[in-house]
Design an enzyme around this catalytic site. Sequence first.
Site, mmCIF file in Angstrom:
data_model
loop_
_atom_site.group_PDB
_atom_site.id
_atom_site.type_symbol
_atom_site.label_atom_id
_atom_site.label_comp_id
_atom_site.label_asym_id
_atom_site.label_seq_id
_atom_site.Cartn_x
_atom_site.Cartn_y
_atom_site.Cartn_z
ATOM 1 N N SER A 1 5.303 18.329 17.639
ATOM 2 C CA SER A 1 3.972 18.516 17.042
ATOM 3 C C SER A 1 2.968 18.904 18.138
ATOM 4 C CB SER A 1 3.500 17.227 16.372
ATOM 5 O OG SER A 1 3.976 17.146 15.056
ATOM 6 N N LYS B 1 -2.561 7.057 12.420
ATOM 7 C CA LYS B 1 -1.644 7.153 11.291
ATOM 8 C C LYS B 1 -2.461 7.108 10.009
ATOM 9 C CE LYS B 1 2.917 7.238 10.702
ATOM 10 N NZ LYS B 1 3.950 7.661 11.663
ATOM 11 N N THR C 1 12.487 15.539 15.098
ATOM 12 C CA THR C 1 12.665 14.087 15.201
ATOM 13 C C THR C 1 14.147 13.762 15.316
ATOM 14 O OG1 THR C 1 10.674 13.843 13.874
ATOM 15 C CG2 THR C 1 12.012 11.873 14.176
ATOM 16 N N LYS D 1 3.868 5.668 21.704
ATOM 17 C CA LYS D 1 4.788 6.810 21.709
ATOM 18 C C LYS D 1 4.203 7.956 22.551
ATOM 19 C CE LYS D 1 6.477 7.012 17.452
ATOM 20 N NZ LYS D 1 6.713 7.416 16.051
ATOM 21 N N ASN E 1 14.167 13.752 5.904
ATOM 22 C CA ASN E 1 14.014 14.709 7.010
ATOM 23 C C ASN E 1 14.803 14.254 8.236
ATOM 24 O OD1 ASN E 1 12.601 15.291 9.678
ATOM 25 N ND2 ASN E 1 11.796 16.911 8.390
ATOM 26 N N LYS F 1 -3.348 11.203 17.171
ATOM 27 C CA LYS F 1 -2.316 12.011 16.523
ATOM 28 C C LYS F 1 -1.359 11.098 15.775
ATOM 29 C CE LYS F 1 0.131 16.012 16.383
ATOM 30 N NZ LYS F 1 0.126 15.864 14.913
HETATM 31 N N1 LIG Z 1 9.420 13.003 9.740
HETATM 32 C C1 LIG Z 1 9.156 12.802 11.017
HETATM 33 O O1 LIG Z 1 8.928 13.759 11.782
HETATM 34 C C2 LIG Z 1 9.148 11.417 11.584
HETATM 35 C C3 LIG Z 1 9.564 10.333 10.838
HETATM 36 N N2 LIG Z 1 9.639 9.095 11.431
HETATM 37 C C4 LIG Z 1 10.080 7.923 10.671
HETATM 38 O O2 LIG Z 1 11.403 8.136 10.179
HETATM 39 C C5 LIG Z 1 11.570 7.449 8.928
HETATM 40 C C6 LIG Z 1 12.059 8.434 7.884
HETATM 41 O O3 LIG Z 1 11.120 9.492 7.778
HETATM 42 P P1 LIG Z 1 11.491 10.849 7.024
HETATM 43 O O4 LIG Z 1 12.916 11.153 7.187
HETATM 44 O O5 LIG Z 1 10.476 11.834 7.433
HETATM 45 O O6 LIG Z 1 11.211 10.429 5.512
HETATM 46 P P2 LIG Z 1 11.688 11.160 4.187
HETATM 47 O O7 LIG Z 1 10.655 10.874 3.180
HETATM 48 O O8 LIG Z 1 12.056 12.573 4.444
HETATM 49 O O9 LIG Z 1 13.052 10.381 3.807
HETATM 50 C C7 LIG Z 1 13.075 8.997 3.597
HETATM 51 C C8 LIG Z 1 14.506 8.539 3.332
HETATM 52 O O10 LIG Z 1 14.511 7.115 3.305
HETATM 53 C C9 LIG Z 1 15.131 6.668 2.110
HETATM 54 N N3 LIG Z 1 14.559 5.388 1.691
HETATM 55 C C10 LIG Z 1 13.342 5.147 1.153
HETATM 56 N N4 LIG Z 1 13.199 3.840 0.869
HETATM 57 C C11 LIG Z 1 14.362 3.243 1.261
HETATM 58 C C12 LIG Z 1 14.846 1.910 1.211
HETATM 59 N N5 LIG Z 1 14.109 0.929 0.677
HETATM 60 N N6 LIG Z 1 16.088 1.663 1.702
HETATM 61 C C13 LIG Z 1 16.864 2.660 2.212
HETATM 62 N N7 LIG Z 1 16.452 3.948 2.275
HETATM 63 C C14 LIG Z 1 15.221 4.233 1.802
HETATM 64 C C15 LIG Z 1 14.847 7.771 1.098
HETATM 65 O O11 LIG Z 1 15.739 7.707 -0.010
HETATM 66 C C16 LIG Z 1 15.061 9.002 1.979
HETATM 67 O O12 LIG Z 1 16.437 9.274 2.091
HETATM 68 C C17 LIG Z 1 10.219 6.804 8.621
HETATM 69 O O13 LIG Z 1 10.214 5.487 9.116
HETATM 70 C C18 LIG Z 1 9.234 7.655 9.432
HETATM 71 O O14 LIG Z 1 8.054 6.963 9.762
HETATM 72 C C19 LIG Z 1 9.319 8.896 12.744
HETATM 73 C C20 LIG Z 1 8.907 9.948 13.513
HETATM 74 C C21 LIG Z 1 8.699 11.269 12.987
HETATM 75 O O1 LIG Z 2 4.260 14.662 14.457
HETATM 76 C C1 LIG Z 2 3.351 13.877 14.626
HETATM 77 O O2 LIG Z 2 2.265 14.185 15.077
HETATM 78 C C2 LIG Z 2 3.496 12.412 14.284
HETATM 79 C C3 LIG Z 2 4.829 12.014 13.727
HETATM 80 C C4 LIG Z 2 4.766 10.575 13.313
HETATM 81 O O3 LIG Z 2 4.027 10.217 12.436
HETATM 82 C C5 LIG Z 2 5.570 9.577 14.015
HETATM 83 O O4 LIG Z 2 6.090 9.861 15.100
HETATM 84 O O5 LIG Z 2 5.705 8.453 13.507
#
Ligand SMILES: NC(=O)C1=CN([C@@H]2O[C@H](COP(=O)(O)OP(=O)(O)OC[C@H]3O[C@@H](n4cnc5c(N)ncnc54)[C@H](O)[C@@H]3O)[C@@H](O)[C@H]2O)C=CC1
Ligand SMILES: O=C(O)CCC(=O)C(=O)O
Length: 425
Positions: free
Chosen positions: A357, A115, A199, A103, A230, A79
């Site tokens: 999830s 992934k 998250t 995790k 997000n 996953k």
């Molecule tokens: N969406 C989810 O459910 C989960 C996300 N994550 C992790 O959380 C982190 C953020 O994910 P999301 O919020 O989903 O992504 P997203 O795509 O919704 O948002 C990404 C954010 O990071 C910013 N960003 C991108 N490049 C950057 C940089 N070089 N410096 C500073 N800011 C930057 C963007 O402008 C945006 O605000 C990632 O590392 C992801 O792997 C971890 C677990 C679950």
């Molecule tokens: O929701 C999921 O299954 C995985 C989320 C994810 O990619 C992460 O926790 O980094």
Amino acid sequence: MSEEIKVIEKRQLDNPLQEFQDILKEAIHVLDYPEQVFDFLKAPMRFLEVCIPIQMDNGETRMFQGYRAQHNDAAGPTKGGIRFHPDVTPEEVKALAGWMSLKCGITDLPYGGAKGGIVCDPRQMSSSELERLSRGYVRAVSQIVGPTKDIPAPDMYTNSQIMAWMLDEYDHIREFDSPGFITGKPLRLGGSKGREKATSKGVLYTLQMICDLKGIPIEGMRVIIQGFGNVGSHLALYLHEMGAKVVGIADELGGLYDPNGLDIPYLLENRDSFGVVSNLYKDSLSNQELLEKECDVLIPAAISGVVNKDNAKRLKCEILIEAANGPTTKEAIKILDDKGIVLVPDILANSGGVIVSYFEWCQNNQGYYWTEELVDERLKEKITASFLNVYHTSQKYSVNMKVAAYIEGIRKIAEASQLRGWIRF
Ligand SMILES: NC(=O)C1=CN([C@@H]2O[C@H](COP(=O)(O)OP(=O)(O)OC[C@H]3O[C@@H](n4cnc5c(N)ncnc54)[C@H](O)[C@@H]3O)[C@@H](O)[C@H]2O)C=CC1
Ligand SMILES: O=C(O)CCC(=O)C(=O)O
């Protein structure tokens, strides 16, 4: 902005797989497991690299590189999310899959880790190009994914619409409705209530736990969050509503800072679809400048490697919560330990996403859907128990919470692999 700062802002972990392996080795050593366990877990069991030809809106055909890594499927199907980003590399996807295994182990989910990633820049693509790319990726990896094999989800720059296109493509290939193939879907297609905010909710629960332990009240607390997508944006709103002062927000273009607290509802209303807000004001800072501002809690929620040996000694926070995957390098963690900054590790802090999830997948399998209250109650229960396990492990072995989280994760994967006769220890 100087050239030097621009280079640092683009920085990601140089070799995330090496980072994963180094801490894996340290934790396996603490557990006193044989070297064979490290050899088995240091890389994914399966890795697929695909080339996806996509017709662009201008009629040209472009080739996109895509990956899916399945780290370990001893405890159940694998996953993990799919990332769309220009800097995606095989090493990064492999490390992210390993972190997913840990995790799922820490949170006691019946899964191993996986992934996926596609090297692309979704900010430069139209919606129809993104749809063709999402469908093309599913066609390319369809042999190795599925509701009982490997279940994708969203990650950076992917969202519920992309999950919907991927689900539709999978259903066409398999010729039946299989909502459990993917999570993070829109509610209409079998998504779970609460997944979008899961998250950030999970990050919030771990923050509350560590603050309780340290006796720091959330009200009035100064927080800096890097990333307003997000994870970062929902978290900022929760904290703002709880009376914390979100004094800094950064996105890929720069950072905003106000010692009196930023207007989070305004930023949420005006952010673009890629989580950019720093362009709303003229006097923005660089990401690096913002990370080094004084605050109580620093929460990197964007990319990897942003807290590293070059800036760790200049951080002025008490607590660092890793909402992103891999935001702190191992050298930086040592520096933070010496400075007495408590770090809550990514594989624990951001596990709320995969936990919900899992709930979504259970609901799809049952065909019976839960209320948001029930989802939230079960998320809180699971992540709180996981936090306490990791915390007690860190006390028991006198290690930081990063190594303790690895220990908890490794234990589960190694036990499942041993029961299947894959390794012996
Ligand atoms: N969406 C989810 O459910 C989960 C996300 N994550 C992790 O959380 C982190 C953020 O994910 P999301 O919020 O989903 O992504 P997203 O795509 O919704 O948002 C990404 C954010 O990071 C910013 N960003 C991108 N490049 C950057 C940089 N070089 N410096 C500073 N800011 C930057 C963007 O402008 C945006 O605000 C990632 O590392 C992801 O792997 C971890 C677990 C679950
Ligand atoms: O929701 C999921 O299954 C995985 C989320 C994810 O990619 C992460 O926790 O980094």
